[in-house]
Design a protein around this motif. Structure first.
Motif, PDB file in Angstrom:
ATOM      1  N   ASN A 259       0.820  -1.215   0.000  1.00 48.63           N
ATOM      2  CA  ASN A 259       0.000   0.000   0.000  1.00 48.63           C
ATOM      3  C   ASN A 259       0.855   1.266   0.000  1.00 48.63           C
ATOM      4  O   ASN A 259       0.509   2.258  -0.640  1.00 48.63           O
ATOM      5  CB  ASN A 259      -0.948   0.006   1.199  1.00 48.63           C
ATOM      6  CG  ASN A 259      -2.242  -0.731   0.912  1.00 48.63           C
ATOM      7  OD1 ASN A 259      -2.555  -1.016  -0.238  1.00 48.63           O
ATOM      8  ND2 ASN A 259      -3.000  -1.041   1.942  1.00 48.63           N
ATOM      9  N   LYS A 260       1.982   1.218   0.723  1.00 47.96           N
ATOM     10  CA  LYS A 260       2.882   2.376   0.727  1.00 47.96           C
ATOM     11  C   LYS A 260       3.448   2.615  -0.672  1.00 47.96           C
ATOM     12  O   LYS A 260       3.506   3.756  -1.139  1.00 47.96           O
ATOM     13  CB  LYS A 260       4.020   2.142   1.723  1.00 47.96           C
ATOM     14  CG  LYS A 260       4.983   3.319   1.831  1.00 47.96           C
ATOM     15  CD  LYS A 260       6.071   3.054   2.861  1.00 47.96           C
ATOM     16  CE  LYS A 260       7.041   4.233   2.951  1.00 47.96           C
ATOM     17  NZ  LYS A 260       8.122   3.965   3.938  1.00 47.96           N
ATOM     18  N   ALA A 261       3.840   1.526  -1.351  1.00 45.68           N
ATOM     19  CA  ALA A 261       4.389   1.655  -2.706  1.00 45.68           C
ATOM     20  C   ALA A 261       3.325   2.132  -3.684  1.00 45.68           C
ATOM     21  O   ALA A 261       3.595   2.958  -4.575  1.00 45.68           O
ATOM     22  CB  ALA A 261       4.967   0.317  -3.151  1.00 45.68           C
ATOM     23  N   LEU A 262       2.104   1.629  -3.536  1.00 42.45           N
ATOM     24  CA  LEU A 262       1.011   2.043  -4.420  1.00 42.45           C
ATOM     25  C   LEU A 262       0.663   3.509  -4.211  1.00 42.45           C
ATOM     26  O   LEU A 262       0.483   4.262  -5.178  1.00 42.45           O
ATOM     27  CB  LEU A 262      -0.216   1.171  -4.188  1.00 42.45           C
ATOM     28  CG  LEU A 262      -1.464   1.516  -5.018  1.00 42.45           C
ATOM     29  CD1 LEU A 262      -1.171   1.421  -6.517  1.00 42.45           C
ATOM     30  CD2 LEU A 262      -2.623   0.599  -4.646  1.00 42.45           C
ATOM     31  N   GLU A 263       0.570   3.921  -2.950  1.00 39.52           N
ATOM     32  CA  GLU A 263       0.264   5.325  -2.662  1.00 39.52           C
ATOM     33  C   GLU A 263       1.341   6.247  -3.229  1.00 39.52           C
ATOM     34  O   GLU A 263       1.030   7.281  -3.846  1.00 39.52           O
ATOM     35  CB  GLU A 263       0.133   5.554  -1.152  1.00 39.52           C
ATOM     36  CG  GLU A 263      -0.143   7.017  -0.801  1.00 39.52           C
ATOM     37  CD  GLU A 263      -0.395   7.250   0.671  1.00 39.52           C
ATOM     38  OE1 GLU A 263      -0.535   8.433   1.055  1.00 39.52           O
ATOM     39  OE2 GLU A 263      -0.450   6.269   1.442  1.00 39.52           O
ATOM     40  N   GLN A 264       2.597   5.882  -3.034  1.00 36.84           N
ATOM     41  CA  GLN A 264       3.689   6.701  -3.561  1.00 36.84           C
ATOM     42  C   GLN A 264       3.618   6.789  -5.088  1.00 36.84           C
ATOM     43  O   GLN A 264       3.830   7.852  -5.671  1.00 36.84           O
ATOM     44  CB  GLN A 264       5.031   6.122  -3.128  1.00 36.84           C
ATOM     45  CG  GLN A 264       6.228   6.962  -3.576  1.00 36.84           C
ATOM     46  CD  GLN A 264       7.541   6.365  -3.125  1.00 36.84           C
ATOM     47  OE1 GLN A 264       7.728   5.144  -3.120  1.00 36.84           O
ATOM     48  NE2 GLN A 264       8.462   7.211  -2.711  1.00 36.84           N
ATOM     49  N   HIS A 265       3.297   5.679  -5.724  1.00 34.41           N
ATOM     50  CA  HIS A 265       3.176   5.624  -7.187  1.00 34.41           C
ATOM     51  C   HIS A 265       2.086   6.572  -7.680  1.00 34.41           C
ATOM     52  O   HIS A 265       2.294   7.350  -8.623  1.00 34.41           O
ATOM     53  CB  HIS A 265       2.860   4.185  -7.588  1.00 34.41           C
ATOM     54  CG  HIS A 265       2.572   3.996  -9.033  1.00 34.41           C
ATOM     55  ND1 HIS A 265       3.488   4.226 -10.026  1.00 34.41           N
ATOM     56  CD2 HIS A 265       1.424   3.589  -9.666  1.00 34.41           C
ATOM     57  CE1 HIS A 265       2.955   3.961 -11.209  1.00 34.41           C
ATOM     58  NE2 HIS A 265       1.703   3.581 -11.020  1.00 34.41           N
ATOM     59  N   ILE A 266       0.922   6.538  -7.040  1.00 35.36           N
ATOM     60  CA  ILE A 266      -0.193   7.405  -7.442  1.00 35.36           C
ATOM     61  C   ILE A 266       0.149   8.871  -7.214  1.00 35.36           C
ATOM     62  O   ILE A 266      -0.123   9.735  -8.050  1.00 35.36           O
ATOM     63  CB  ILE A 266      -1.479   7.012  -6.683  1.00 35.36           C
ATOM     64  CG1 ILE A 266      -1.922   5.606  -7.089  1.00 35.36           C
ATOM     65  CG2 ILE A 266      -2.595   8.024  -6.950  1.00 35.36           C
ATOM     66  CD1 ILE A 266      -3.048   5.049  -6.243  1.00 35.36           C
ATOM     67  N   ARG A 267       0.782   9.165  -6.074  1.00 38.66           N
ATOM     68  CA  ARG A 267       1.108  10.555  -5.762  1.00 38.66           C
ATOM     69  C   ARG A 267       2.229  11.096  -6.655  1.00 38.66           C
ATOM     70  O   ARG A 267       2.239  12.288  -6.992  1.00 38.66           O
ATOM     71  CB  ARG A 267       1.490  10.688  -4.285  1.00 38.66           C
ATOM     72  CG  ARG A 267       0.309  10.437  -3.346  1.00 38.66           C
ATOM     73  CD  ARG A 267       0.587  10.858  -1.929  1.00 38.66           C
ATOM     74  NE  ARG A 267      -0.513  10.536  -1.038  1.00 38.66           N
ATOM     75  CZ  ARG A 267      -1.637  11.244  -0.932  1.00 38.66           C
ATOM     76  NH1 ARG A 267      -1.797  12.341  -1.669  1.00 38.66           N
ATOM     77  NH2 ARG A 267      -2.584  10.882  -0.090  1.00 38.66           N
TER      78      ARG A 267
END
Length: 242
Positions: A214-222
């Motif tokens: 989830n941390k990697a996904l959030e960073q990717h989207i942001r």
């Protein structure tokens, strides 16, 4: 196309075999809006579009009504339709909402995913990686292929989530962000190691590490938002609410 059928078309592309004339027109119009051939705020005149898309006026109006429900088109009663505008405030709101929904869907998908889910995710990531190797050319057909593979990867990530509403809403928001991302990825100043970002998400998901995934996904989207934010002024986008 019935509104209930849109649960299965949120991630579908214009290349998908349409079940009805309305669905075919809807998918083609949606792609042309997302890829910028129909520009923000452009007036959508039924008498002109019916010739371009080779469908009747009634079919076209139904397709446009579906796009209104996707917030890609704005309908103004007797004044007709026009393409929804773009703005920094809009993509910022889309980004925040995507983070909330996609991280929850990924959490559920990791927890429920079986061997078939893992195989599907690995296959989607592999195909995406092959396309990312070619993306440096910026050729339109490579960008379109990458978008399709990127969409497949993000869909594979959450495919084990059993909430159709969650997947549907994510699909709608994904299309909204895709419209902005198409501008960013087409710009020569856009430089990111997106493959590495996807790899981190995929590895964490397969390791069943919800927090890391989830941390990697959030960073990717942001990071996608940050790329778009830097480009919006030079692309002439509005800075106000649409």
């Amino acid at each position: 196309m019935l509104h209930s059928q849109k649960f299965t078309t949120a991630f579908a592309d214009a290349g998908t075999a349409p079940r009805t004339l309305v669905e075919g027109a809807y998918l083609q119009l949606r792609r042309d809006i997302i890829e910028g051939r129909l520009a923000p705020r452009e007036k959508l005149r039924v008498e002109h579009l019916k010739e371009q898309y080779q469908v009747g006026a009634g079919t076209l109006r139904e397709a446009l009504a579906l796009l209104v429900s996707d917030a890609l088109v704005i309908g103004e009663g007797q004044r007709g339709f026009h393409v929804a505008p773009i703005s920094l405030a809009d993509i910022e709101d889309i980004t925040r909402t995507r983070v909330l929904l996609e991280t929850e869907a990924l959490r559920q998908s990791i927890q429920a995913g079986d061997d078939e889910w893992e195989a599907g995710l690995i296959a989607a990531f592999h195909k995406l990686g092959k396309t990312e190797e070619k993306l440096g050319s910026r050729a339109r057909h490579h960008i379109r292929e990458w978008e399709e593979r990127n969409r497949d990867f993000h869909e594979a990530l959450i495919s084990a989530c059993d909430s159709r509403w969650l997947r549907y809403l994510i699909g709608l928001l994904y299309r909204q962000s895709e419209r902005y991302r198409h501008l960013a990825i087409s710009a020569p100043s856009s430089v990111r190691d997106v493959h590495s970002e996807h790899a981190q998400i995929c590895e964490a998901a397969l390791a069943r590490d919800v927090k890391r995934a989830n941390k990697a996904l959030e960073q990717h989207i942001r990071l996608t938002f940050e790329s778009i934010r830097r480009l919006l002024p030079e692309l002439g986008a509005e800075a106000a609410q649409p």
